[in-house]
Every structure is written in C-alpha cells, then in structure tokens.
Design an enzyme around this catalytic site. Structure first.
Site, PDB file in Angstrom:
ATOM      1  N   GLY A   1       0.384 -36.680  21.982  1.00 26.59           N
ATOM      2  CA  GLY A   1      -0.726 -35.729  21.261  1.00 26.59           C
ATOM      3  C   GLY A   1      -1.877 -36.757  20.514  1.00 26.59           C
TER       4      GLY A   1
ATOM      5  N   ASP B   1      -0.566 -28.246  22.752  1.00 23.13           N
ATOM      6  CA  ASP B   1      -1.233 -27.212  21.471  1.00 23.13           C
ATOM      7  C   ASP B   1      -2.428 -27.495  22.550  1.00 23.13           C
ATOM      8  OD1 ASP B   1       0.765 -26.010  19.491  1.00 23.13           O
ATOM      9  OD2 ASP B   1       0.431 -28.560  19.098  1.00 23.13           O
TER      10      ASP B   1
END
Length: 319
Positions: free
Chosen positions: A102, A127
């Site tokens: 991420g 996410d």
C-alpha cells in the site's frame, strides 16, 4: 538488468501471491534471476533474501496471504534503515526491486528510488486507496467476503426483525463500505469521505419502520467511528433491537477472486517490464481496464477519492 528482487510490505491482501508468481515467472522468462525478500522492509534490512525459482511459485496463485510474509518496519523510514536496505540489495547483486503493498510500501520504494535504486510499486491493499489505479489487488476479494457476510447477516436480521450495524475496514477510504453497501442493499452507508447526520439516519430508520420495514443493514467504515457506538446510539434513539458485527481481519484473508488473480498477474508482469526497460521510480495500476504506470512520487502526492457518483446512487437507492 540480470537480477531483481520482490517483496510484500504492510497489510496483506488476497492476490499478493498471484503478483509474486507473475513477477518471478515473467522475469525468468526473460532470463532474469529473481530474489524473494522475506518479511518486507524489515527482512530487507536483515538480509532475509533467497533466490526464487519457477517451482517456488507453483500452486500459489489461488492462495491468500503472501508466501514472502509481510511486516511493518519503522526503521526503514529512517535514512540509516534505507541505507542498510540498499547495502543488502547490492550485496546480493540485485539491480531492481518490485514492491507489492500500500501507500506505506510505496513510500519505501520512493525513498529507495531517491537513493538511486530503481523500484516499481504494485498496489496491494484491500482498502483500494492507492492513487493512479482504479482497483488495488485484494479489493475485489475483500468486497466479496463482506458481501457474503452481509447476505448472511440479512437472513438473521430478517428472521429476528433487527437492525444490524456492520463495521468494515477502511480507516481513510470508504471503498469497501461503499461498494459492499451498494451491492448488499444496505439502508445506510457511512464512509470517512462524507459527513453524516445521525438525526437524519434515525429519522429514515423510523420512517422505514412505519411503512412496515422490520429490519435494516447499516454499513460503517472503521474510519468513521466504532460500529458498537453507532449500534448503541441507534438502539437508544429508536428502541429497535440492534446488533453489531465487526468483520475485522477476515476481510484480508481467503482465496483471491478471479478478478484479483488476473489483475495481480497483469500488474506484476508489467512491473518487471518497467524494470527491464530501465524505468524505476514508477508504480503500476489499472485504469479503464488498461495497465498504466505513473511516477511514484507524483502518485503519492495525490489523494485517493471515493466515487461520489456511487455514493450518491447508494443514497438514492436506500430510500
């Protein structure tokens, strides 16, 4: 370039193994050796590095998690930690690095690039909050996990005529909440990117109850607040029997969906191509079903935004 490395960093996401597989096989196909770096940047600093062969990535495309393991590494945020990592890369003769993870992982790749070491970032997080790509590896799988839970919760909510609050992951990005809430027919969706009026939520629940609706599903992204607190407020304000389910880390696990496997394969292969083209400091993504790449520093300077059209649609359909 004759030798590259690959690591996974930060929170794991389904499809990371498919990306690792693509990196290894694409590189070997082009005559390039691949070294796996275990436990993310912490493993890089410690020199936990091993050569990977084709057989090492066999039968992993369907597995969740990451065979390279992952870890958080505060030390790598320091200049000293970054230099230790580069020393290990040079020690093993590694000339380029693929980083799967991420935004924190991208920050590490950016720092290595600034030190003159070519890196390419591959977006791996449930996410879906990485700029420069429509979807991240693991988002679709997590979404399907949440949908499955919502469908099951709705069954029992209907049977007992209850209101259910379902808390999902998403500290700063509401994509999981928004997409799962829309697909699961939730009555209310709360995301970090949008303000909400608790009085309005209560009023809508009461209106629904007055017209005969005996159960409701409310999806709350963790970044908005505690699902337990929302459940308590709703029960106190309405008198409706309310239950709360916090899905937690189950969203990160499971066999990746076909979409995530294909996405990971495409992104991992493109990351290798960029390194072989001599292009470091990049990150790959998918936009309008086309594989793209961006300057990693420019991508990090941007902020992921939730699709406001979908959020508006979710409100229109939850009357």
């Amino acid at each position: 370039m004759k030798r590259i490395g690959v690591l996974t960093s930060g929170g794991d996401s389904p499809g990371m193994n498919a990306a690792i597989r693509a990196v290894v096989r694409k590189a070997i196909y082009h005559g390039v050796e691949v070294y796996g770096i275990y436990h993310g940047y912490a493993g890089l600093i410690a020199g936990n590095i091993k050569k990977l062969e084709v057989g090492d990535v066999g039968d992993i495309i369907h597995r969740g998690g990451t065979i390279l393991y992952t870890a958080r590494c505060p030390e790598f945020k320091t200049e000293e930690g970054q230099k230790k990592g580069i020393e290990q890369l040079k020690k093993h003769g590694i000339e380029g690095l693929v980083v799967i993870g991420g935004d924190g992982s991208y920050q590490g790749a950016k720092k290595l690039t600034e030190h003159g070491f070519p890196c390419v970032g591959v977006p791996g997080t449930i996410d879906n909050d990485i700029p420069g790509t429509d979807f991240t590896i693991g988002f679709d799988t997590a979404l399907n996990t949440v949908i499955d839970a919502i469908d099951k919760i709705r069954d029992t909510a209907t049977s007992h005529e209850r209101t259910y609050v379902v808390e999902v992951m998403g500290r700063h990005a509401g994509d999981i909440a928004l997409w799962s809430g829309l697909a699961g027919g939730a009555e209310t969706i709360l995301i970090p990117e949008a303000d909400y009026d608790m009085d309005d939520i209560i009023a809508r629940l009461k209106r629904g109850h007055e017209r005969g609706k005996k159960h409701s599903i409310i999806i709350v992204a963790e970044g908005v607040g505690s699902g337990v607190d929302f459940g308590r407020q709703i029960q106190e304000a309405t008198g409706f029997e309310t239950r709360v389910t916090v899905l937690g880390h189950v969203q990160r696990g499971g066999s990746p969906t076909a979409f995530d496997r294909v996405l990971a394969s495409r992104l991992g292969a493109r990351a290798v191509e960029l390194l072989l083209e001599g292009k470091g400091g990049r990150c790959v993504g998918i936009q309008n079903n086309q594989i793209v790449d961006h300057d990693i520093a420019e991508a990090l300077a941007k902020t992921h935004t939730v699709d406001q059209r979908m959020y508006t649609l979710s409100k229109e359909l939850s009357i």
